[in-house]
Structure formats: structure tokens, C-alpha cells
Design a protein around this motif. Structure first.
Motif, mmCIF file in Angstrom:
data_model
loop_
_atom_site.group_PDB
_atom_site.id
_atom_site.type_symbol
_atom_site.label_atom_id
_atom_site.label_comp_id
_atom_site.label_asym_id
_atom_site.label_seq_id
_atom_site.Cartn_x
_atom_site.Cartn_y
_atom_site.Cartn_z
ATOM 1 N N VAL A 1 -4.410 -2.813 -2.108
ATOM 2 C CA VAL A 1 -3.370 -3.770 -1.734
ATOM 3 C C VAL A 1 -2.701 -3.308 -0.444
ATOM 4 C CG1 VAL A 1 -1.167 -4.829 -2.389
ATOM 5 C CG2 VAL A 1 -2.967 -4.482 -4.112
ATOM 6 N N VAL A 2 -2.775 -4.157 0.576
ATOM 7 C CA VAL A 2 -2.068 -3.924 1.839
ATOM 8 C C VAL A 2 -0.915 -4.919 1.861
ATOM 9 C CG1 VAL A 2 -2.220 -4.023 4.355
ATOM 10 C CG2 VAL A 2 -4.152 -3.148 3.022
ATOM 11 N N PRO A 3 0.329 -4.445 1.790
ATOM 12 C CA PRO A 3 1.450 -5.371 1.599
ATOM 13 C C PRO A 3 1.931 -6.056 2.874
ATOM 14 C CG PRO A 3 2.263 -3.138 1.617
ATOM 15 C CD PRO A 3 0.760 -3.041 1.766
ATOM 16 N N PHE A 4 0.987 -6.344 3.768
ATOM 17 C CA PHE A 4 1.290 -7.021 5.024
ATOM 18 C C PHE A 4 0.141 -7.980 5.362
ATOM 19 C CE2 PHE A 4 3.232 -2.795 5.129
ATOM 20 C CZ PHE A 4 4.564 -3.158 5.219
ATOM 21 N N SER A 5 0.359 -8.793 6.380
ATOM 22 C CA SER A 5 -0.613 -9.832 6.707
ATOM 23 C C SER A 5 -1.918 -9.265 7.270
ATOM 24 C CB SER A 5 -0.008 -10.810 7.726
ATOM 25 O OG SER A 5 0.313 -10.123 8.921
ATOM 26 N N VAL B 1 -5.645 -0.269 10.081
ATOM 27 C CA VAL B 1 -5.851 1.109 9.614
ATOM 28 C C VAL B 1 -6.582 1.094 8.275
ATOM 29 C CG1 VAL B 1 -4.678 3.188 8.757
ATOM 30 C CG2 VAL B 1 -3.872 2.081 10.844
ATOM 31 N N SER B 2 -6.161 0.207 7.385
ATOM 32 C CA SER B 2 -6.716 0.145 6.029
ATOM 33 C C SER B 2 -8.195 -0.224 6.039
ATOM 34 C CB SER B 2 -5.944 -0.874 5.189
ATOM 35 O OG SER B 2 -4.575 -0.525 5.122
ATOM 36 N N ARG B 3 -8.569 -1.181 6.864
ATOM 37 C CA ARG B 3 -9.968 -1.624 6.888
ATOM 38 C C ARG B 3 -10.890 -0.536 7.453
ATOM 39 N NH1 ARG B 3 -10.432 -6.904 5.376
ATOM 40 N NH2 ARG B 3 -8.412 -7.975 5.247
ATOM 41 N N GLU B 4 -10.426 0.162 8.466
ATOM 42 C CA GLU B 4 -11.227 1.258 9.014
ATOM 43 C C GLU B 4 -11.380 2.369 7.976
ATOM 44 O OE1 GLU B 4 -12.831 1.249 11.816
ATOM 45 O OE2 GLU B 4 -11.990 -0.607 12.618
ATOM 46 N N LEU B 5 -10.286 2.676 7.293
ATOM 47 C CA LEU B 5 -10.294 3.761 6.308
ATOM 48 C C LEU B 5 -11.166 3.432 5.106
ATOM 49 C CD1 LEU B 5 -8.807 6.478 5.299
ATOM 50 C CD2 LEU B 5 -7.507 4.884 3.884
ATOM 51 N N THR B 6 -10.968 2.258 4.516
ATOM 52 C CA THR B 6 -11.657 1.931 3.268
ATOM 53 C C THR B 6 -13.159 1.751 3.450
ATOM 54 O OG1 THR B 6 -11.057 -0.415 3.563
ATOM 55 C CG2 THR B 6 -9.621 0.933 2.168
ATOM 56 N N ALA B 7 -13.577 1.359 4.653
ATOM 57 C CA ALA B 7 -15.015 1.237 4.916
ATOM 58 C C ALA B 7 -15.696 2.593 4.755
ATOM 59 C CB ALA B 7 -15.244 0.688 6.322
ATOM 60 N N ILE B 8 -15.007 3.660 5.169
ATOM 61 C CA ILE B 8 -15.573 5.009 5.059
ATOM 62 C C ILE B 8 -15.381 5.566 3.651
ATOM 63 C CG2 ILE B 8 -15.442 7.368 5.943
ATOM 64 C CD1 ILE B 8 -14.553 6.146 8.628
ATOM 65 N N MET B 9 -14.213 5.344 3.058
ATOM 66 C CA MET B 9 -13.972 5.822 1.702
ATOM 67 C C MET B 9 -14.961 5.226 0.700
ATOM 68 S SD MET B 9 -9.848 6.148 1.037
ATOM 69 C CE MET B 9 -10.120 6.649 -0.668
ATOM 70 N N SER B 10 -15.303 3.955 0.912
ATOM 71 C CA SER B 10 -16.247 3.273 0.011
ATOM 72 C C SER B 10 -17.566 4.026 -0.086
ATOM 73 C CB SER B 10 -16.494 1.844 0.494
ATOM 74 O OG SER B 10 -15.341 1.050 0.378
ATOM 75 N N LYS B 11 -18.031 4.536 1.049
ATOM 76 C CA LYS B 11 -19.309 5.262 1.073
ATOM 77 C C LYS B 11 -19.225 6.537 0.231
ATOM 78 C CE LYS B 11 -20.305 3.590 5.741
ATOM 79 N NZ LYS B 11 -20.445 3.985 7.166
ATOM 80 N N HIS B 12 -18.090 7.222 0.297
ATOM 81 C CA HIS B 12 -17.936 8.477 -0.440
ATOM 82 C C HIS B 12 -17.718 8.246 -1.937
ATOM 83 C CE1 HIS B 12 -18.048 10.932 3.134
ATOM 84 N NE2 HIS B 12 -17.095 10.209 3.696
ATOM 85 N N LEU B 13 -17.134 7.104 -2.284
ATOM 86 C CA LEU B 13 -16.870 6.797 -3.692
ATOM 87 C C LEU B 13 -18.040 6.079 -4.358
ATOM 88 C CD1 LEU B 13 -13.147 5.653 -3.415
ATOM 89 C CD2 LEU B 13 -13.959 7.662 -4.670
ATOM 90 N N GLU C 1 -6.786 -6.384 -0.252
ATOM 91 C CA GLU C 1 -6.017 -7.546 -0.715
ATOM 92 C C GLU C 1 -4.705 -7.580 0.054
ATOM 93 O OE1 GLU C 1 -3.736 -9.321 -4.676
ATOM 94 O OE2 GLU C 1 -4.981 -7.524 -4.868
ATOM 95 N N ASN C 2 -4.580 -8.519 0.989
ATOM 96 C CA ASN C 2 -3.338 -8.654 1.755
ATOM 97 C C ASN C 2 -2.317 -9.427 0.940
ATOM 98 O OD1 ASN C 2 -5.693 -8.860 4.078
ATOM 99 N ND2 ASN C 2 -3.948 -7.625 4.693
ATOM 100 N N LEU C 3 -1.185 -8.784 0.694
ATOM 101 C CA LEU C 3 -0.125 -9.408 -0.089
ATOM 102 C C LEU C 3 1.201 -9.128 0.608
ATOM 103 C CD1 LEU C 3 0.425 -11.028 -2.681
ATOM 104 C CD2 LEU C 3 0.711 -8.852 -3.886
ATOM 105 N N GLY C 4 1.487 -9.920 1.635
ATOM 106 C CA GLY C 4 2.672 -9.689 2.455
ATOM 107 C C GLY C 4 3.940 -10.255 1.841
ATOM 108 N N ILE D 1 6.699 -6.626 -2.082
ATOM 109 C CA ILE D 1 6.000 -7.461 -3.070
ATOM 110 C C ILE D 1 4.667 -6.814 -3.450
ATOM 111 C CG2 ILE D 1 4.859 -9.683 -3.453
ATOM 112 C CD1 ILE D 1 7.036 -10.972 -1.707
ATOM 113 N N GLY D 2 3.914 -6.403 -2.454
ATOM 114 C CA GLY D 2 2.639 -5.739 -2.719
ATOM 115 C C GLY D 2 2.809 -4.409 -3.419
#
Length: 328
Positions: free
Chosen positions: A37-41, A49-61, A68-71, A77-78
Motif C-alpha cells: 500500500v502506497v498511501p499517495f497517488s 520509489v515504491s515501484r522501483e523497489l518492489t520490482a527488485i524485492m519481488s525477485k528475491h521473494l 496499491e495506491n490509496l491516497g 488512510i492507507g
């Protein structure tokens, strides 16, 4: 005898639960997707930052991490949604400095950043730069200050929403120059920047992750980096400090959290993947390109984040209370 039996039963139950948690942690994430959950648009600095990070984390996990953007409400709220989510490791929160400022900005926050989350680790530090639209007459910070004094009633200062990093930066800037501007809150940094580019608003204090492309294209006027040293990727932009305003410093840091009670072995797995991601040359290069800096791996840990978050809350609470600003 009954008391002894109850004690043994309770011990066995705890043991079984421990074994079950350990087995689950070994399987985690088990091929199931993880919701971050990214609590911004979408398109904003934290989202980038989140998209760059999670693309790499996904490979390791070995599992997909879905953003999920929840601004809304400065990210609260997020954050609240994650605080109330199932604590199985399949829901995490990626937030910025707002986790430290929210307790002072919101009188009815609905969650405690230190008590209602498990810490995963820090991600990156992002500088902020004060920019203006191309139509503004001043070309330098020194020209801007007298222009603001003479035209304060006509000038607007955009932000990404009440309680956002750009809102906080704007508050500090107005306090430093002892002049109030018309503040215009948006639902995220992306729409605020769109209106800066279109000339609908005059000024914006924003993160380099959002501004990088426009700074390189010279489609906005950069006036000052809001930190003690110049931004490595934009060394031609002087700092506010070197232009006579040393007290306007805002560093936007990002971190990852999970709901309270998420099993420690699961947190350990998430944190290990995070540490590998922040050390990844591709991630570090992308952050540098955006004017940001990936944290060293030793900061991408639960212990480091807890200590830092606590210190940041203690730092910002008196500043915000003194300003008398509330976001609710």
C-alpha cells in the motif's frame, strides 16, 4: 492436578502455535502476491520509489508485489488500512516522513506509528527543491524573496495535500521568510506538479523523485535545495542554506512497515529482501538518477527503522505544535 493440567495444555498450545508460525514463515510468501500500500497517488514521488523497489524485492521473494495506491489525508488512510490488515506478511505499507509527522498533525489519527506496525526497514532519502513555474519573473532565490514580499497576496504555494511532505516543507519556508502565501492543497504530488507546469499555481516544494525529469528539461524554475548540501544529481541548484536560510531543511525518507503481530520470521524475510534491494546497483543508480539516495543495507532493518522513526517523531512534534497546524 487440574492447575498443572491447564499449565501443560497452555504450554502445548503455545508450542503448537510457535511451530505453526515457524512453518508458515518458512513457506512465506508461498507464491501468493504481496500488496504494498502506497498511501499517495500513482505517479507521485513515493509511488516512484515504491515501484522501483518492489520490482527488485519481488525477485528475491519469489512472489509478485502489487502496488496499491490509496491516497488521501496525508497518507493516513492507507496507513490505517495496513494497520488493520491481516498480519500474515501479504500486506505492507511504504510510507515517507509522514509517518513521523502524522501524530502531531492529526488529533484523531486512528493508529500509532510505533505501536500498530512491525518495522521492516528504511528505503531511501529524497531531497526537496523549491521550484516555480516558468512564468514567474524571478530567476534566482535571491530575486525570489523580495518578489514574494512585494506580491505575497497574489502568489500561490501548491502542496500534495494537508500533512504531505510538500505541505510541511511549505510551512517551514513560509515560517522562515515570515510571509504567508495562498496555499493550494492537491490530492497528490503529481497533480500539483501538473498545475505548476501549466502555470495555474506559482510555487511548489517537491521531492527530486517527482521533479527530476522537469529539472533536466528546464520546464520549471529551481530556486533552492532544501538541505545543507547540494543535491548530487542537481549540483547547479544552490541550497537554501548557502543563500542565507540555514533553517529550512526537509529530507523525505521512505520506509516499509507491516501490520502489528506479523510473525518475526516473516518480517525477517521481508527485511532480507529489502536489504538486497537497496544494495542492488540498479536500484541505487535509479535513485541517484532521481536525485535520491538509497540507504545502506544496515538501515534497511527493523531495529534501525524503529530508532529513526522514534527520533523523527520527537523532532517534528514540537515543530508542528509550535506552528499550531492541524490537518484534521
Amino acid at each position: 492436578m487440574k492447575r498443572v493440567a491447564k499449565t501443560i495444555a497452555a504450554a502445548l498450545a503455545v508450542g503448537v502455535m510457535g511451530v505453526a508460525a515457524g512453518a508458515y514463515a518458512q513457506e512465506f510468501p508461498g507464491g501468493k502476491p504481496i500488496s504494498a500500500v502506497v498511501p499517495f497517488s500513482a505517479g507521485g514521488p513515493t509511488d516512484k520509489v515504491s515501484r522501483e523497489l518492489t520490482a527488485i524485492m519481488s525477485k528475491h521473494l519469489g512472489s509478485t508485489i502489487v502496488i496499491e495506491n490509496l491516497g488521501g489525508a496525508g497518507g493516513t488512510i492507507g496507513a490505517k488500512k495496513v494497520a488493520q490488515a491481516k498480519n500474515d506478511g501479504h500486506t505492507v505499507l511504504i510510507h515517507h516522513i509522514g509517518m513521523a509527522t502524522a501524530p502531531a498533525l492529526y488529533r484523531n489519527l486512528g493508529f500509532d506509528p510505533l505501536k500498530d506496525f512491525e518495522m521492516v526497514g528504511e528505503i531511501a532519502d529524497v531531497p526537496m527543491i523549491l521550484v516555480g513555474n516558468k512564468q514567474l519573473p524571478p530567476n534566482t532565490f535571491k530575486e525570489l524573496l523580495p518578489y514574494i514580499k512585494a506580491n505575497a497576496a497574489k502568489l500561490s504555494l501548491a502542496n500534495a495535500g494537508i500533512g504531505s511532505a510538500s505541505h510541511l516543507c511549505g510551512l517551514l519556508f513560509q515560517s522562515a521568510i515570515q510571509t504567508e502565501l495562498t496555499t493550494v492543497p492537491y490530492k497528490g504530488a503529481a497533480p500539483a506538479l501538473t498545475d505548476i507546469l501549466g502555470g495555474q499555481v506559482n510555487l511548489l516544494c517537491d521531492q527530486t523523485t517527482n521533479l527530476a525529469g522537469h529539472l533536466k528539461a528546464h520546464s520549471v524554475k529551481p530556486y533552492a535545495a532544501m538541505q545543507a548540501k547540494r543535491v548530487e544529481a542537481f549540483k547547479d541548484v544552490p541550497t537554501a542554506a548557502e543563500q542565507g536560510m540555514p533553517n529550512v531543511e526537509v529530507k523525505v525518507w521512505h520506509a516499509m512497515y507491516a501490520p502489528k503481530g506479523t510473525p518475526k520470521p516473516v518480517i525477517d524475510k521481508l527485511s532480507a529482501a529489502l536489504q538486497k534491494a537497496v544494495a542492488d546497483p540498479a536500484f541505487r543508480a535509479k535513485m541517484a538518477e532521481l536525485g535520491a539516495e538509497a540507504v545502506p543495507a544496515q538501515r534497511a532493518t527493523p531495529e534501525s527503522l524503529r530508532t529513526y522513526l522514534s527520533a523523527e517523531i520527537n523532532k517534528w512534534t514540537p515543530v508542528i505544535k509550535k506552528a499550531g497546524v492541524y490537518a484534521d
